[in-house]
Design a protein around this motif. Structure first.
Motif, PDB file in Angstrom:
ATOM      1  N   HIS A  54     -48.637  50.709  -1.025  1.00  0.00           N
ATOM      2  CA  HIS A  54     -49.013  49.420  -0.673  1.00  0.00           C
ATOM      3  C   HIS A  54     -49.887  49.228   0.747  1.00  0.00           C
ATOM      4  CE1 HIS A  54     -46.106  47.843  -3.926  1.00  0.00           C
ATOM      5  NE2 HIS A  54     -46.781  48.525  -4.269  1.00  0.00           N
ATOM      6  N   THR A  55     -49.395  50.067   1.441  1.00  0.00           N
ATOM      7  CA  THR A  55     -50.096  50.051   2.818  1.00  0.00           C
ATOM      8  C   THR A  55     -50.583  51.432   3.300  1.00  0.00           C
ATOM      9  OG1 THR A  55     -48.434  48.256   3.634  1.00  0.00           O
ATOM     10  CG2 THR A  55     -49.668  49.707   5.223  1.00  0.00           C
ATOM     11  N   LEU A  56     -51.519  51.720   3.808  1.00  0.00           N
ATOM     12  CA  LEU A  56     -51.950  53.044   4.288  1.00  0.00           C
ATOM     13  C   LEU A  56     -52.228  52.935   5.902  1.00  0.00           C
ATOM     14  CD1 LEU A  56     -52.824  55.856   4.095  1.00  0.00           C
ATOM     15  CD2 LEU A  56     -55.109  55.012   3.174  1.00  0.00           C
ATOM     16  N   SER A  57     -51.922  53.681   6.533  1.00  0.00           N
ATOM     17  CA  SER A  57     -52.202  53.710   8.071  1.00  0.00           C
ATOM     18  C   SER A  57     -52.772  55.197   8.482  1.00  0.00           C
ATOM     19  CB  SER A  57     -51.215  53.355   8.864  1.00  0.00           C
ATOM     20  OG  SER A  57     -51.440  53.382  10.342  1.00  0.00           O
ATOM     21  N   HIS A  58     -54.149  55.121   8.835  1.00  0.00           N
ATOM     22  CA  HIS A  58     -54.746  56.424   9.102  1.00  0.00           C
ATOM     23  C   HIS A  58     -55.649  56.113  10.409  1.00  0.00           C
ATOM     24  CE1 HIS A  58     -56.394  60.268   9.020  1.00  0.00           C
ATOM     25  NE2 HIS A  58     -57.406  59.966   8.732  1.00  0.00           N
ATOM     26  N   GLY A  59     -54.753  55.862  11.604  1.00  0.00           N
ATOM     27  CA  GLY A  59     -55.679  55.436  12.984  1.00  0.00           C
ATOM     28  C   GLY A  59     -55.682  56.493  13.679  1.00  0.00           C
ATOM     29  N   TRP A  60     -56.271  56.306  15.026  1.00  0.00           N
ATOM     30  CA  TRP A  60     -56.358  57.493  15.777  1.00  0.00           C
ATOM     31  C   TRP A  60     -56.738  58.868  15.407  1.00  0.00           C
ATOM     32  CZ3 TRP A  60     -52.776  53.474  15.303  1.00  0.00           C
ATOM     33  CH2 TRP A  60     -52.916  52.683  16.738  1.00  0.00           C
ATOM     34  N   SER A  61     -57.759  58.895  14.399  1.00  0.00           N
ATOM     35  CA  SER A  61     -58.019  60.379  13.749  1.00  0.00           C
ATOM     36  C   SER A  61     -59.243  60.695  13.995  1.00  0.00           C
ATOM     37  CB  SER A  61     -57.295  60.184  12.414  1.00  0.00           C
ATOM     38  OG  SER A  61     -55.932  60.028  12.504  1.00  0.00           O
ATOM     39  N   ALA A  62     -59.961  59.855  14.857  1.00  0.00           N
ATOM     40  CA  ALA A  62     -61.566  60.158  14.923  1.00  0.00           C
ATOM     41  C   ALA A  62     -62.270  60.156  13.533  1.00  0.00           C
ATOM     42  CB  ALA A  62     -61.771  61.783  15.580  1.00  0.00           C
ATOM     43  N   ARG A  63     -61.887  59.505  12.756  1.00  0.00           N
ATOM     44  CA  ARG A  63     -62.509  59.424  11.299  1.00  0.00           C
ATOM     45  C   ARG A  63     -63.647  58.603  11.492  1.00  0.00           C
ATOM     46  NH1 ARG A  63     -61.755  62.639   8.660  1.00  0.00           N
ATOM     47  NH2 ARG A  63     -59.416  62.171   8.554  1.00  0.00           N
ATOM     48  N   SER A  64     -64.668  58.948  10.767  1.00  0.00           N
ATOM     49  CA  SER A  64     -65.889  58.290  10.832  1.00  0.00           C
ATOM     50  C   SER A  64     -66.417  58.259   9.346  1.00  0.00           C
ATOM     51  CB  SER A  64     -67.241  59.229  11.736  1.00  0.00           C
ATOM     52  OG  SER A  64     -67.229  60.271  11.117  1.00  0.00           O
ATOM     53  N   ASN A  65     -66.135  59.029   8.298  1.00  0.00           N
ATOM     54  CA  ASN A  65     -66.776  58.814   7.089  1.00  0.00           C
ATOM     55  C   ASN A  65     -65.455  58.200   6.306  1.00  0.00           C
ATOM     56  OD1 ASN A  65     -68.014  59.043   4.598  1.00  0.00           O
ATOM     57  ND2 ASN A  65     -67.807  61.325   4.466  1.00  0.00           N
ATOM     58  N   ASN A  82     -60.752  54.521  15.472  1.00  0.00           N
ATOM     59  CA  ASN A  82     -61.412  55.726  14.800  1.00  0.00           C
ATOM     60  C   ASN A  82     -62.870  55.918  15.349  1.00  0.00           C
ATOM     61  OD1 ASN A  82     -59.701  57.409  12.912  1.00  0.00           O
ATOM     62  ND2 ASN A  82     -59.087  55.457  12.064  1.00  0.00           N
ATOM     63  N   ASN A  83     -63.875  56.288  14.474  1.00  0.00           N
ATOM     64  CA  ASN A  83     -65.255  56.369  14.887  1.00  0.00           C
ATOM     65  C   ASN A  83     -65.971  55.666  13.878  1.00  0.00           C
ATOM     66  OD1 ASN A  83     -64.574  57.465  17.506  1.00  0.00           O
ATOM     67  ND2 ASN A  83     -64.722  59.518  16.388  1.00  0.00           N
ATOM     68  N   ILE A  84     -65.352  54.824  13.104  1.00  0.00           N
ATOM     69  CA  ILE A  84     -65.997  54.069  12.027  1.00  0.00           C
ATOM     70  C   ILE A  84     -67.475  53.328  12.497  1.00  0.00           C
ATOM     71  CG2 ILE A  84     -65.750  52.590  10.094  1.00  0.00           C
ATOM     72  CD1 ILE A  84     -62.707  53.272  10.164  1.00  0.00           C
ATOM     73  N   ARG A  85     -68.331  53.692  11.729  1.00  0.00           N
ATOM     74  CA  ARG A  85     -69.555  52.860  11.634  1.00  0.00           C
ATOM     75  C   ARG A  85     -69.920  51.650  10.869  1.00  0.00           C
ATOM     76  NH1 ARG A  85     -73.158  55.243  15.327  1.00  0.00           N
ATOM     77  NH2 ARG A  85     -72.471  57.532  16.112  1.00  0.00           N
ATOM     78  N   ASP A  86     -69.331  51.833   9.563  1.00  0.00           N
ATOM     79  CA  ASP A  86     -69.604  51.182   8.435  1.00  0.00           C
ATOM     80  C   ASP A  86     -68.357  50.817   7.604  1.00  0.00           C
ATOM     81  OD1 ASP A  86     -70.815  49.514   6.540  1.00  0.00           O
ATOM     82  OD2 ASP A  86     -72.360  50.770   5.884  1.00  0.00           O
ATOM     83  N   ILE A  87     -68.033  49.617   7.370  1.00  0.00           N
ATOM     84  CA  ILE A  87     -66.819  49.361   6.510  1.00  0.00           C
ATOM     85  C   ILE A  87     -67.075  48.733   5.232  1.00  0.00           C
ATOM     86  CG2 ILE A  87     -65.563  48.624   8.751  1.00  0.00           C
ATOM     87  CD1 ILE A  87     -65.927  45.637   7.745  1.00  0.00           C
ATOM     88  N   ARG A  88     -68.607  48.658   5.012  1.00  0.00           N
ATOM     89  CA  ARG A  88     -69.088  48.395   3.673  1.00  0.00           C
ATOM     90  C   ARG A  88     -68.408  49.283   2.440  1.00  0.00           C
ATOM     91  NH1 ARG A  88     -75.022  47.267   4.568  1.00  0.00           N
ATOM     92  NH2 ARG A  88     -74.785  49.225   5.983  1.00  0.00           N
ATOM     93  N   PRO A  89     -68.201  50.610   2.517  1.00  0.00           N
ATOM     94  CA  PRO A  89     -67.677  51.171   1.498  1.00  0.00           C
ATOM     95  C   PRO A  89     -66.390  50.844   0.887  1.00  0.00           C
ATOM     96  CG  PRO A  89     -68.587  52.788   3.018  1.00  0.00           C
ATOM     97  CD  PRO A  89     -68.781  51.570   3.536  1.00  0.00           C
ATOM     98  N   LEU A  90     -65.542  49.801   1.990  1.00  0.00           N
ATOM     99  CA  LEU A  90     -64.229  49.567   1.526  1.00  0.00           C
ATOM    100  C   LEU A  90     -64.489  48.081   0.721  1.00  0.00           C
ATOM    101  CD1 LEU A  90     -62.622  50.192   5.151  1.00  0.00           C
ATOM    102  CD2 LEU A  90     -62.460  51.638   3.230  1.00  0.00           C
ATOM    103  N   GLY A  91     -65.491  47.786   0.647  1.00  0.00           N
ATOM    104  CA  GLY A  91     -65.755  46.358   0.088  1.00  0.00           C
ATOM    105  C   GLY A  91     -65.527  46.533  -1.431  1.00  0.00           C
ATOM    106  N   THR A  92     -65.150  47.592  -1.809  1.00  0.00           N
ATOM    107  CA  THR A  92     -65.075  47.871  -3.280  1.00  0.00           C
ATOM    108  C   THR A  92     -63.460  47.916  -3.814  1.00  0.00           C
ATOM    109  OG1 THR A  92     -65.217  50.432  -3.361  1.00  0.00           O
ATOM    110  CG2 THR A  92     -67.377  49.001  -3.871  1.00  0.00           C
ATOM    111  N   LEU A  93     -62.670  47.904  -2.759  1.00  0.00           N
ATOM    112  CA  LEU A  93     -61.358  47.979  -3.076  1.00  0.00           C
ATOM    113  C   LEU A  93     -60.783  46.516  -3.686  1.00  0.00           C
ATOM    114  CD1 LEU A  93     -59.957  50.081   0.043  1.00  0.00           C
ATOM    115  CD2 LEU A  93     -60.911  50.786  -2.274  1.00  0.00           C
ATOM    116  N   ALA A  94     -60.285  46.525  -4.769  1.00  0.00           N
ATOM    117  CA  ALA A  94     -59.902  45.209  -5.603  1.00  0.00           C
ATOM    118  C   ALA A  94     -58.823  44.631  -4.925  1.00  0.00           C
ATOM    119  CB  ALA A  94     -59.960  45.142  -7.030  1.00  0.00           C
ATOM    120  N   CYS A  95     -57.903  45.438  -4.543  1.00  0.00           N
ATOM    121  CA  CYS A  95     -56.575  45.115  -3.806  1.00  0.00           C
ATOM    122  C   CYS A  95     -56.387  44.688  -2.729  1.00  0.00           C
ATOM    123  CB  CYS A  95     -55.546  45.993  -4.513  1.00  0.00           C
ATOM    124  SG  CYS A  95     -55.138  46.084  -6.233  1.00  0.00           S
TER     125      CYS A  95
END
Length: 325
Positions: A54-65, A82-95
Motif C-alpha cells: 500500500h505504501t512504497l518508500s524509495h528515497g535518497w537513491s539518486a533516482r531519476s527515471n 532523488n533526482n526526479i525531473r518529471d512526475i507525469r509518468p506517475l499520473g497513470t497510477l489509479a490508486c
C-alpha cells in the motif's frame, strides 16, 4: 509472511537484478527501499507489486527515471530527495492518493495534464525546483488534490510569506491544507481579496482593469464575481515629490549637445547649489547655465547665484543646459 506488515530493505548493498520470489501471496502495508541507488526502478516496482504494498518508500537513491511504473496497489509513494525531473509518468497510477517528492531539486516543471492523478489528494513538493506559477496553476488539473506542501521552492522564495500564501490560496481553490496549515473559509476570503488587490497593482492600465488583470492572472473573473472589482490604490505623492521637478540636464559644447541626463531637482535649490552638480556632469569648471521651460522656446540665463530654480520657473519637463565656455 502472514504477520509481516513492513518490509524494510533500505541501505543494504543491493544490486539489480534482485532475486525475489514473484509467487508470494502476501499483502504488505509498506515496503521501504530507501538509500538504494543500485537497485533499478523496475525491480523496486516489481517487489512492491508482488507483495501488494500500500505504501512504497524509495528515497535518497539518486533516482531519476520513474517511467512505466507498475504499481497497481500503491496508495502512498515516497520518492524524497532523488533526482526526479518529471512526475507525469506517475499520473497513470489509479490508486495513488499521496505522493511525496520533496527535495527533488531538479523537478522544475510540472505541467500536470487533465485526468491524470485521478485519486491523488496529498502532494508534497517542498524543497523542489518548481520555479513558475504556471506549474502551480496546472495543479488544478488534479481534481482531488486537497493537501499541498510547496514551501522552500523557487516559486515562493523571495516573495513575502503572506503574499506567497495569498497567491497559492487564490490560485488553488480546492486546496484546504497548505504547507501544514489549514485554509479556513475566512482566510480564503482574505487571501483571495489580497490576491485581487495585488493583481490590480500589477497592471499598468486602470481602464478595463478586470480584462487587463485576466490577461495575466488566473481566476480573476471568477474571483471578481465573488468579491467585486478591487479598488486601484492611487499613488501616494509625498511632500518631497511635490518639491521635485523632473528635468533634463544637457551639456553643450560649441552649439552641439554632447550629452543629456534626466535628473530630478528640488525646486528651491539655489543656482549656486546646482553648479557642483553641473560641474560633475560637464567635467569642467567654466560654463554657463541656461533654462528653457516646457511652454517657452527661449533660453534664460541663470544669472543670479542666490536665486532658487523656482524663481526661473523650473518645472517638470524643464531643460537646463550646461554651456561650456
Amino acid at each position: 509472511m502472514p504477520s509481516v506488515r513492513v518490509l524494510d530493505m533500505s541501505a543494504n548493498p543491493l544490486y539489480s537484478p534482485l532475486l525475489f520470489d514473484n509467487t508470494l501471496e502476501v499483502e504488505l502495508h509498506e515496503v521501504r527501499i530507501d538509500t538504494s541507488p543500485h537497485v533499478s526502478w523496475s525491480d523496486v516496482c516489481r517487489i512492491a507489486h508482488t507483495v501488494r504494498a500500500h505504501t512504497l518508500s524509495h528515497g535518497w537513491s539518486a533516482r531519476s527515471n520513474i517511467s512505466s511504473p507498475h504499481l497497481a496497489h500503491v496508495r502512498v509513494l515516497k520518492l524524497a530527495y532523488n533526482n526526479i525531473r518529471d512526475i507525469r509518468p506517475l499520473g497513470t497510477l489509479a490508486c495513488l492518493e499521496h505522493l511525496d517528492v520533496r527535495g527533488n531539486t531538479q523537478l522544475c516543471e510540472l505541467h500536470i495534464e487533465r485526468d491524470s492523478f485521478c485519486a491523488l489528494s496529498v502532494l508534497d513538493l517542498s524543497e523542489t525546483g518548481v520555479t513558475d506559477w504556471s506549474c502551480v496553476d496546472s495543479l488544478n488539473n488534479i481534481q482531488k488534490l486537497r493537501t499541498l506542501r510547496i514551501i522552500h521552492t523557487p516559486v515562493v522564495r523571495g516573495v513575502a510569506e503572506l503574499a506567497a500564501r495569498a497567491q497559492l490560496v487564490a490560485r488553488l481553490p480546492r486546496v484546504v491544507k497548505l504547507d501544514g496549515s489549514q485554509v479556513t473559509a475566512d482566510e480564503r476570503t482574505d487571501m483571495e481579496r489580497s490576491y485581487l488587490a495585488s493583481c490590480a497593482r500589477s497592471v499598468s492600465q486602470t481602464s478595463e482593469i478586470v480584462e487587463n488583470m485576466a490577461r495575466v492572472f488566473p481566476r480573476v473573473r471568477e474571483l471578481v464575481q465573488i468579491h467585486g472589482v478591487p479598488r486601484v490604490p492611487r499613488p501616494v505623492r509625498t511632500a518631497l515629490d511635490s518639491r521635485l521637478a523632473h528635468t533634463t540636464l544637457q551639456v553643450v559644447n560649441k552649439d552641439e549637445v554632447v550629452s543629456s541626463t534626466e535628473r530630478p531637482l528640488i525646486r528651491t535649490m539655489l543656482v549656486r547649489q546646482l553648479r557642483p552638480v553641473a560641474m560633475r556632469i560637464a567635467r569642467t569648471k567654466s560654463f554657463g547655465l541656461y533654462i528653457s521651460n516646457p511652454h517657452t522656446s527661449t533660453w534664460t540665463l541663470l544669472d543670479n547665484e542666490a536665486r532658487s530654480l523656482s524663481f526661473y520657473g523650473v518645472e517638470d519637463g524643464s531643460i537646463i543646459r550646461i554651456v561650456k565656455d
